[in-house]
Design a protein around this motif. Sequence first.
Motif, PDB file in Angstrom:
ATOM      1  N   TRP A  44       0.623  -1.332   0.200  1.00  0.00           N
ATOM      2  CA  TRP A  44       0.050   0.034   0.121  1.00  0.00           C
ATOM      3  C   TRP A  44       1.020   1.250  -0.100  1.00  0.00           C
ATOM      4  O   TRP A  44       2.115   1.378   0.390  1.00  0.00           O
ATOM      5  CB  TRP A  44      -1.004   0.188   1.194  1.00  0.00           C
ATOM      6  CG  TRP A  44      -0.361  -0.126   2.315  1.00  0.00           C
ATOM      7  CD1 TRP A  44       0.096  -1.390   3.216  1.00  0.00           C
ATOM      8  CD2 TRP A  44      -0.134   1.108   3.506  1.00  0.00           C
ATOM      9  NE1 TRP A  44       0.556  -0.635   4.403  1.00  0.00           N
ATOM     10  CE2 TRP A  44       0.526   0.445   4.807  1.00  0.00           C
ATOM     11  CE3 TRP A  44      -0.236   2.430   3.310  1.00  0.00           C
ATOM     12  CZ2 TRP A  44       0.782   1.310   5.607  1.00  0.00           C
ATOM     13  CZ3 TRP A  44       0.142   3.145   4.266  1.00  0.00           C
ATOM     14  CH2 TRP A  44       0.726   2.633   5.478  1.00  0.00           C
ATOM     15  N   ILE A  45       0.219   2.468  -0.559  1.00  0.00           N
ATOM     16  CA  ILE A  45       0.972   3.576  -0.494  1.00  0.00           C
ATOM     17  C   ILE A  45       0.048   4.394   0.316  1.00  0.00           C
ATOM     18  O   ILE A  45      -1.150   4.381   0.170  1.00  0.00           O
ATOM     19  CB  ILE A  45       1.081   4.127  -2.117  1.00  0.00           C
ATOM     20  CG1 ILE A  45      -0.325   4.109  -2.806  1.00  0.00           C
ATOM     21  CG2 ILE A  45       2.167   3.284  -2.585  1.00  0.00           C
ATOM     22  CD1 ILE A  45      -0.198   4.797  -4.151  1.00  0.00           C
ATOM     23  N   ASN A  46       0.801   5.406   0.892  1.00  0.00           N
ATOM     24  CA  ASN A  46       0.270   6.375   1.702  1.00  0.00           C
ATOM     25  C   ASN A  46      -0.223   7.691   1.161  1.00  0.00           C
ATOM     26  O   ASN A  46       0.465   8.183   0.241  1.00  0.00           O
ATOM     27  CB  ASN A  46       1.315   6.781   3.003  1.00  0.00           C
ATOM     28  CG  ASN A  46       0.605   8.150   3.827  1.00  0.00           C
ATOM     29  OD1 ASN A  46       0.476   9.219   3.488  1.00  0.00           O
ATOM     30  ND2 ASN A  46       0.108   7.640   4.879  1.00  0.00           N
ATOM     31  N   ASN A  47      -1.547   8.287   1.158  1.00  0.00           N
ATOM     32  CA  ASN A  47      -1.970   9.571   0.438  1.00  0.00           C
ATOM     33  C   ASN A  47      -2.602  10.298   1.450  1.00  0.00           C
ATOM     34  O   ASN A  47      -3.531  10.123   1.592  1.00  0.00           O
ATOM     35  CB  ASN A  47      -2.780   9.083  -0.676  1.00  0.00           C
ATOM     36  CG  ASN A  47      -3.307  10.260  -1.440  1.00  0.00           C
ATOM     37  OD1 ASN A  47      -2.452  10.937  -1.769  1.00  0.00           O
ATOM     38  ND2 ASN A  47      -4.542  10.211  -1.957  1.00  0.00           N
ATOM     39  N   GLY A  49      -2.266  10.559   4.682  1.00  0.00           N
ATOM     40  CA  GLY A  49      -2.882   9.882   5.862  1.00  0.00           C
ATOM     41  C   GLY A  49      -3.947   8.852   5.386  1.00  0.00           C
ATOM     42  O   GLY A  49      -4.106   7.860   6.531  1.00  0.00           O
ATOM     43  N   VAL A  50      -4.342   8.821   4.437  1.00  0.00           N
ATOM     44  CA  VAL A  50      -4.993   7.630   4.053  1.00  0.00           C
ATOM     45  C   VAL A  50      -4.455   6.772   3.042  1.00  0.00           C
ATOM     46  O   VAL A  50      -3.738   7.119   2.161  1.00  0.00           O
ATOM     47  CB  VAL A  50      -6.682   8.194   3.057  1.00  0.00           C
ATOM     48  CG1 VAL A  50      -7.362   7.059   2.779  1.00  0.00           C
ATOM     49  CG2 VAL A  50      -7.126   9.283   3.799  1.00  0.00           C
ATOM     50  N   ASP A  51      -4.576   5.412   3.369  1.00  0.00           N
ATOM     51  CA  ASP A  51      -3.810   4.403   2.530  1.00  0.00           C
ATOM     52  C   ASP A  51      -4.591   3.889   1.518  1.00  0.00           C
ATOM     53  O   ASP A  51      -5.732   3.484   1.474  1.00  0.00           O
ATOM     54  CB  ASP A  51      -3.040   3.303   3.463  1.00  0.00           C
ATOM     55  CG  ASP A  51      -4.017   2.487   4.477  1.00  0.00           C
ATOM     56  OD1 ASP A  51      -4.170   2.800   5.448  1.00  0.00           O
ATOM     57  OD2 ASP A  51      -4.568   1.682   3.766  1.00  0.00           O
ATOM     58  N   SER A 157     -10.348   0.404  -1.473  1.00  0.00           N
ATOM     59  CA  SER A 157      -8.956   1.299  -2.096  1.00  0.00           C
ATOM     60  C   SER A 157      -8.209   0.578  -3.035  1.00  0.00           C
ATOM     61  O   SER A 157      -7.823   1.450  -3.941  1.00  0.00           O
ATOM     62  CB  SER A 157      -8.081   1.543  -0.679  1.00  0.00           C
ATOM     63  OG  SER A 157      -7.298   0.599  -0.731  1.00  0.00           O
ATOM     64  N   TYR A 158      -8.326  -0.739  -3.110  1.00  0.00           N
ATOM     65  CA  TYR A 158      -7.813  -1.313  -4.356  1.00  0.00           C
ATOM     66  C   TYR A 158      -8.371  -0.998  -5.699  1.00  0.00           C
ATOM     67  O   TYR A 158      -7.788  -0.700  -6.643  1.00  0.00           O
ATOM     68  CB  TYR A 158      -7.446  -2.700  -4.025  1.00  0.00           C
ATOM     69  CG  TYR A 158      -7.135  -3.594  -5.086  1.00  0.00           C
ATOM     70  CD1 TYR A 158      -5.682  -3.532  -5.393  1.00  0.00           C
ATOM     71  CD2 TYR A 158      -7.738  -4.478  -5.985  1.00  0.00           C
ATOM     72  CE1 TYR A 158      -5.235  -4.432  -6.420  1.00  0.00           C
ATOM     73  CE2 TYR A 158      -7.438  -5.094  -7.136  1.00  0.00           C
ATOM     74  CZ  TYR A 158      -6.011  -5.156  -7.311  1.00  0.00           C
ATOM     75  OH  TYR A 158      -5.649  -6.067  -8.312  1.00  0.00           O
TER      76      TYR A 158
END
Lengths: 173, 173
Positions: A44-47, A49-51, A157-158
Amino acid sequence: MADELDIFKHLFNRLEVPAKTILLQEGEISRTMFFIEKGCLRTWINNDGVDITTQFFFEGDRISSIESFMTDQPSLYSIESLEPCILKTISQKDFQNVLADLPEIKEEMYKHLFRRFLNSQKIFYSYLKNNPQKRYAELIEEHPHIIQRVPQHYIASYLGVTPVSLSRIRNRR
Amino acid sequence: MADELDIFKHLFNRLEVPAKTILLQEGEISRTMFFIEKGCLRTWINNDGVDITTQFFFEGDRISSIESFMTDQPSLYSIESLEPCILKTISQKDFQNVLADLPEIKEEMYKHLFRRFLNSQKIFYSYLKNNPQKRYAELIEEHPHIIQRVPQHYIASYLGVTPVSLSRIRNRR
DNA sequence: ATGGGACGATAACAATTGTTAAGAAATACG
DNA sequence: CGTATTTCTTAACAATTGTTATCGTCCCAT
C-alpha cells in the motif's frame, strides 16, 4: 522457480508475524525478500494519511519491493500482513550472492521483473478502461479468493473508491 | 546512450510520416524501434471504440512497444504520430543482433526497462492518489510543453476524463 | 476563397462518487 | 463470556463527472 530455490534453501529463515505487521515501510530500502508459506499480505501507498492498497499476495507468492531490493532505492510502497503469517525470508546480501554465482537465477530474475512489468501495465490499463463497478465485477470474475478473504475496505481502496462507494456498488447488483 | 548508439548508426533508416499515422497497431507485434528527430507521437489503447492516450513522446525520445519488441508478444497499445514526424528506425532483427554482439548494450537495455517500469509505476500511483483536477495541475507543473503542444482532447483521455470534463476543470481555475 | 472537419466551450440533465455521520453486525481477544 | 474494536451498511447532501447536443472558431485542402 521452486526447484531452483532449493539450491539455496539453507539461506532462508523462518519468520512468523501477527496480522497488521509492517514488513517494509514506504521510503525505506528493502533488505529482505519474503516467500509466503501461510497467510496473506498487501502492499500500500500513503496518500495524505489515507492508505491505498495496490496489491494482494497469498500462499506461494514471492514478495519484496523488488525495485528497491535490486537498486537500493527507497521503496514506493509499504508491505503489511493482513493475517497472521508464516514467511520464509532471504536477506538482500545472500540473494545478491546467489545472483552473482548463478547467472541462470539472474536471468530468471529479469524474466520475473518483466512479468511484473507487464502485469502492472495490464492492471493500469484495466484501471484506465473500466469504472469501479466494472473493476469490481472483473475482480469477482478473476480473483474471487481475494474477495472471500480480504476485508472489504482494503478492496475498496484497491479499486479506487471509498468503502462507502464499494458498499453501494455491491448493493446495485 | 547517444554515444553507444553511434556504434550502429549505419543500421538506422530515416522515415518521414504525416500526422495521424499509425506506426504500430495494438495487437500486432512490434518489429521496429523509433527515435524521434522531429515531431511528436502518442501511445494509446482502444476501449470499445473510444481511444485512451497513455503517453506522449517528443524529440529525443526512444519509442517502441518495448515489451512486444523484446518478447514477440502482441502489443497492448498503438503508436501514432500527432504531428508530421522525422524518425530514425531500426529493425527488431538488427537490434537483436546488436544485443547479442554487445553485452553492454543488453545491460543498458535492462536498465532502460527498469527505468520504464519505475516510471510507469509512478504514473500509476499518481493516478491512484490524485483526482483529475490535481493530475491536470501536476501536468501543468511538470510537463507544460505537453499542454502547449498537444490538442486538449488527447490530454483529457490521458488524464482519465472526457474532453467536456477537462474543459470544465480548466475553467475552474 | 470556401466548404468540411477538427477542436474547444458551454448548457442541461443524469449518474456516480465523495463526505460525514450514525448504527448494526461481526470479530478479536483478554 | 463479555467487552472493545473492526467492519459494513445506510442515509442525506454536496461535488464531480458523464452524456448528449449545440455552437463558434480555426485550420486545412480542394
